[in-house]
Design a protein around this motif. Structure first.
Motif, PDB file in Angstrom:
ATOM      1  N   GLY A  26      -6.758  -1.928 -12.296  1.00 53.48           N
ATOM      2  CA  GLY A  26      -6.295  -3.240 -12.664  1.00 53.48           C
ATOM      3  C   GLY A  26      -6.884  -4.610 -11.886  1.00 53.48           C
ATOM      4  O   GLY A  26      -7.885  -4.481 -11.587  1.00 53.48           O
ATOM      5  N   ASN A  27      -5.988  -5.547 -11.512  1.00 48.39           N
ATOM      6  CA  ASN A  27      -6.525  -6.759 -10.920  1.00 48.39           C
ATOM      7  C   ASN A  27      -6.294  -6.342  -9.350  1.00 48.39           C
ATOM      8  O   ASN A  27      -5.321  -6.690  -8.642  1.00 48.39           O
ATOM      9  N   ILE A  28      -7.244  -5.884  -8.829  1.00 45.95           N
ATOM     10  CA  ILE A  28      -7.526  -5.144  -7.338  1.00 45.95           C
ATOM     11  C   ILE A  28      -8.071  -6.082  -6.653  1.00 45.95           C
ATOM     12  O   ILE A  28      -8.438  -5.341  -5.392  1.00 45.95           O
ATOM     13  N   ARG A  29      -8.931  -6.738  -7.050  1.00 41.88           N
ATOM     14  CA  ARG A  29     -10.133  -7.668  -6.120  1.00 41.88           C
ATOM     15  C   ARG A  29      -9.489  -8.088  -4.844  1.00 41.88           C
ATOM     16  O   ARG A  29      -9.996  -8.572  -3.939  1.00 41.88           O
ATOM     17  N   GLY A  30      -8.441  -8.685  -5.075  1.00 41.75           N
ATOM     18  CA  GLY A  30      -7.578  -9.306  -3.841  1.00 41.75           C
ATOM     19  C   GLY A  30      -6.684  -8.561  -3.339  1.00 41.75           C
ATOM     20  O   GLY A  30      -5.602  -8.845  -2.641  1.00 41.75           O
ATOM     21  N   THR A  31      -7.240  -7.167  -2.787  1.00 39.96           N
ATOM     22  CA  THR A  31      -6.315  -6.268  -2.177  1.00 39.96           C
ATOM     23  C   THR A  31      -6.142  -6.687  -0.771  1.00 39.96           C
ATOM     24  O   THR A  31      -7.120  -7.020  -0.038  1.00 39.96           O
ATOM     25  N   VAL A  32      -4.888  -6.765  -0.244  1.00 37.68           N
ATOM     26  CA  VAL A  32      -4.403  -7.044   1.116  1.00 37.68           C
ATOM     27  C   VAL A  32      -4.101  -5.843   1.877  1.00 37.68           C
ATOM     28  O   VAL A  32      -4.738  -5.766   3.152  1.00 37.68           O
ATOM     29  N   ALA A  33      -3.506  -4.942   1.042  1.00 40.20           N
ATOM     30  CA  ALA A  33      -2.967  -3.696   1.847  1.00 40.20           C
ATOM     31  C   ALA A  33      -2.453  -2.733   0.966  1.00 40.20           C
ATOM     32  O   ALA A  33      -2.061  -3.120  -0.065  1.00 40.20           O
ATOM     33  N   MET A  34      -2.401  -1.614   1.364  1.00 36.80           N
ATOM     34  CA  MET A  34      -2.275  -0.559   0.802  1.00 36.80           C
ATOM     35  C   MET A  34      -1.419   0.394   1.752  1.00 36.80           C
ATOM     36  O   MET A  34      -1.675   0.381   2.760  1.00 36.80           O
ATOM     37  N   GLY A  35      -0.457   1.178   1.225  1.00 37.80           N
ATOM     38  CA  GLY A  35       0.295   1.991   2.186  1.00 37.80           C
ATOM     39  C   GLY A  35       1.331   3.003   1.385  1.00 37.80           C
ATOM     40  O   GLY A  35       1.261   3.062   0.363  1.00 37.80           O
ATOM     41  N   TRP A  36       1.986   3.860   2.253  1.00 39.83           N
ATOM     42  CA  TRP A  36       2.774   4.857   1.861  1.00 39.83           C
ATOM     43  C   TRP A  36       4.194   4.625   2.366  1.00 39.83           C
ATOM     44  O   TRP A  36       4.440   4.174   3.678  1.00 39.83           O
ATOM     45  N   TYR A  37       5.315   4.577   1.607  1.00 43.21           N
ATOM     46  CA  TYR A  37       6.603   4.659   2.082  1.00 43.21           C
ATOM     47  C   TYR A  37       7.112   6.045   1.542  1.00 43.21           C
ATOM     48  O   TYR A  37       6.912   6.680   0.766  1.00 43.21           O
ATOM     49  N   ARG A  38       8.425   6.174   2.116  1.00 42.38           N
ATOM     50  CA  ARG A  38       9.160   7.264   1.827  1.00 42.38           C
ATOM     51  C   ARG A  38      10.669   7.015   1.589  1.00 42.38           C
ATOM     52  O   ARG A  38      11.208   6.103   2.361  1.00 42.38           O
ATOM     53  N   GLN A  39      11.097   7.760   0.947  1.00 39.98           N
ATOM     54  CA  GLN A  39      12.685   7.649   0.729  1.00 39.98           C
ATOM     55  C   GLN A  39      13.664   9.082   0.613  1.00 39.98           C
ATOM     56  O   GLN A  39      13.076   9.742  -0.507  1.00 39.98           O
ATOM     57  N   ALA A  40      14.335   9.389   1.708  1.00 33.19           N
ATOM     58  CA  ALA A  40      15.007  10.652   1.738  1.00 33.19           C
ATOM     59  C   ALA A  40      16.306  10.415   0.745  1.00 33.19           C
ATOM     60  O   ALA A  40      16.805   9.134   0.735  1.00 33.19           O
ATOM     61  N   GLY A  42      19.894   9.334  -0.288  1.00 32.18           N
ATOM     62  CA  GLY A  42      20.984   8.627   0.728  1.00 32.18           C
ATOM     63  C   GLY A  42      20.282   7.826   1.926  1.00 32.18           C
ATOM     64  O   GLY A  42      21.261   7.012   2.414  1.00 32.18           O
ATOM     65  N   ALA A  43      19.139   7.515   1.684  1.00 32.76           N
ATOM     66  CA  ALA A  43      18.549   6.727   2.763  1.00 32.76           C
ATOM     67  C   ALA A  43      17.777   5.570   2.026  1.00 32.76           C
ATOM     68  O   ALA A  43      17.514   5.611   0.988  1.00 32.76           O
ATOM     69  N   GLN A  44      17.384   4.789   3.017  1.00 32.23           N
ATOM     70  CA  GLN A  44      16.546   3.465   2.633  1.00 32.23           C
ATOM     71  C   GLN A  44      15.199   3.818   2.773  1.00 32.23           C
ATOM     72  O   GLN A  44      14.756   4.961   3.316  1.00 32.23           O
ATOM     73  N   ARG A  45      14.262   3.033   1.631  1.00 26.50           N
ATOM     74  CA  ARG A  45      12.876   3.426   1.632  1.00 26.50           C
ATOM     75  C   ARG A  45      12.301   2.944   3.044  1.00 26.50           C
ATOM     76  O   ARG A  45      12.584   1.952   3.467  1.00 26.50           O
ATOM     77  N   LYS A  46      11.269   3.494   3.592  1.00 26.10           N
ATOM     78  CA  LYS A  46      10.746   3.400   4.921  1.00 26.10           C
ATOM     79  C   LYS A  46       9.418   3.495   4.816  1.00 26.10           C
ATOM     80  O   LYS A  46       8.870   4.276   4.352  1.00 26.10           O
ATOM     81  N   LEU A  47       8.583   2.612   5.710  1.00 24.50           N
ATOM     82  CA  LEU A  47       7.311   2.772   6.129  1.00 24.50           C
ATOM     83  C   LEU A  47       6.976   3.981   6.537  1.00 24.50           C
ATOM     84  O   LEU A  47       7.259   4.466   7.546  1.00 24.50           O
ATOM     85  N   VAL A  48       5.885   4.662   6.109  1.00 26.18           N
ATOM     86  CA  VAL A  48       5.176   5.887   6.973  1.00 26.18           C
ATOM     87  C   VAL A  48       3.931   5.500   7.235  1.00 26.18           C
ATOM     88  O   VAL A  48       3.733   5.386   8.493  1.00 26.18           O
ATOM     89  N   ALA A  49       3.218   4.830   6.605  1.00 26.64           N
ATOM     90  CA  ALA A  49       1.670   4.258   7.098  1.00 26.64           C
ATOM     91  C   ALA A  49       1.233   3.334   6.091  1.00 26.64           C
ATOM     92  O   ALA A  49       1.390   3.358   4.947  1.00 26.64           O
ATOM     93  N   SER A  50       0.441   2.456   6.685  1.00 27.42           N
ATOM     94  CA  SER A  50      -0.086   1.506   6.054  1.00 27.42           C
ATOM     95  C   SER A  50      -1.570   1.027   6.550  1.00 27.42           C
ATOM     96  O   SER A  50      -1.997   1.135   7.693  1.00 27.42           O
ATOM     97  N   ILE A  51      -2.255   0.423   5.712  1.00 29.35           N
ATOM     98  CA  ILE A  51      -3.564   0.059   6.071  1.00 29.35           C
ATOM     99  C   ILE A  51      -4.030  -1.267   5.327  1.00 29.35           C
ATOM    100  O   ILE A  51      -3.986  -1.289   4.176  1.00 29.35           O
ATOM    101  N   GLN A  52      -4.429  -2.290   6.109  1.00 29.29           N
ATOM    102  CA  GLN A  52      -4.906  -3.569   5.547  1.00 29.29           C
ATOM    103  C   GLN A  52      -6.455  -3.741   5.461  1.00 29.29           C
ATOM    104  O   GLN A  52      -6.950  -2.832   6.028  1.00 29.29           O
ATOM    105  N   THR A  53      -6.837  -4.518   4.457  1.00 26.01           N
ATOM    106  CA  THR A  53      -8.298  -4.507   4.234  1.00 26.01           C
ATOM    107  C   THR A  53      -8.675  -5.149   5.300  1.00 26.01           C
ATOM    108  O   THR A  53      -8.425  -6.108   6.008  1.00 26.01           O
ATOM    109  N   GLY A  54      -9.871  -4.208   5.991  1.00 23.18           N
ATOM    110  CA  GLY A  54     -10.637  -4.676   7.272  1.00 23.18           C
ATOM    111  C   GLY A  54      -9.463  -4.627   8.370  1.00 23.18           C
ATOM    112  O   GLY A  54     -10.189  -4.917   9.659  1.00 23.18           O
ATOM    113  N   GLY A  55      -8.632  -3.814   8.389  1.00 24.96           N
ATOM    114  CA  GLY A  55      -7.551  -3.777   9.332  1.00 24.96           C
ATOM    115  C   GLY A  55      -7.530  -2.301   9.993  1.00 24.96           C
ATOM    116  O   GLY A  55      -8.171  -1.468   9.298  1.00 24.96           O
TER     117      GLY A  55
END
Length: 116
Positions: A26-40, A42-55
């Motif tokens: 789709g409209n992905i030309r302006g990608t800033v970041a992609m990443g993975w979160y997880r939710q167990a 009874g728990a909140q969704r939390k960051l696992v790992a992320s990567i920014q464009t050029g970072g």
């Protein structure tokens, strides 16, 4: 709009490995970041790992040294290689996309279960 398709979850024994994939379209030309979160349960969704464009990748302390995030711009896919999995890694894993003009998009989630 952006569409995300996740794959690669499943059941694995402690110490095993899994690789998650998230393909963006789709409209992905302006990608800033992609990443993975997880939710167990009874728990909140939390960051696992992320990567920014050029970072550089960013990891939660609980997965450093075991998980690796990578991104292939050629096929607009982000991967999460998970090694030495532990029962506490059991959760629904969600892909997250951030882009200019489109904001935040979440994938549908994929279940990862670590159990003997």
């Amino acid at each position: 709009q952006v569409q995300l398709v996740e794959s690669g979850g499943g059941l694995v024994q402690p110490g095993g490995s899994l690789r998650l994939s998230c393909a963006a379209s789709g409209n992905i030309r302006g990608t800033v970041a992609m990443g993975w979160y997880r939710q167990a349960p009874g728990a909140q969704r939390k960051l696992v790992a992320s990567i920014q464009t050029g970072g550089t990748p960013n990891y939660s302390d609980s997965v450093k040294g075991r998980f690796t995030i990578s991104r292939s711009d050629g096929n607009n896919t982000v991967y999460l290689q998970m090694n030495n999995l532990k029962p506490e890694d059991t959760a629904v894993y969600y892909c997250r996309f951030v882009g200019f003009g489109v904001g935040v998009t979440w994938g549908q989630g994929t279940q990862v279960t670590v159990s003997s």
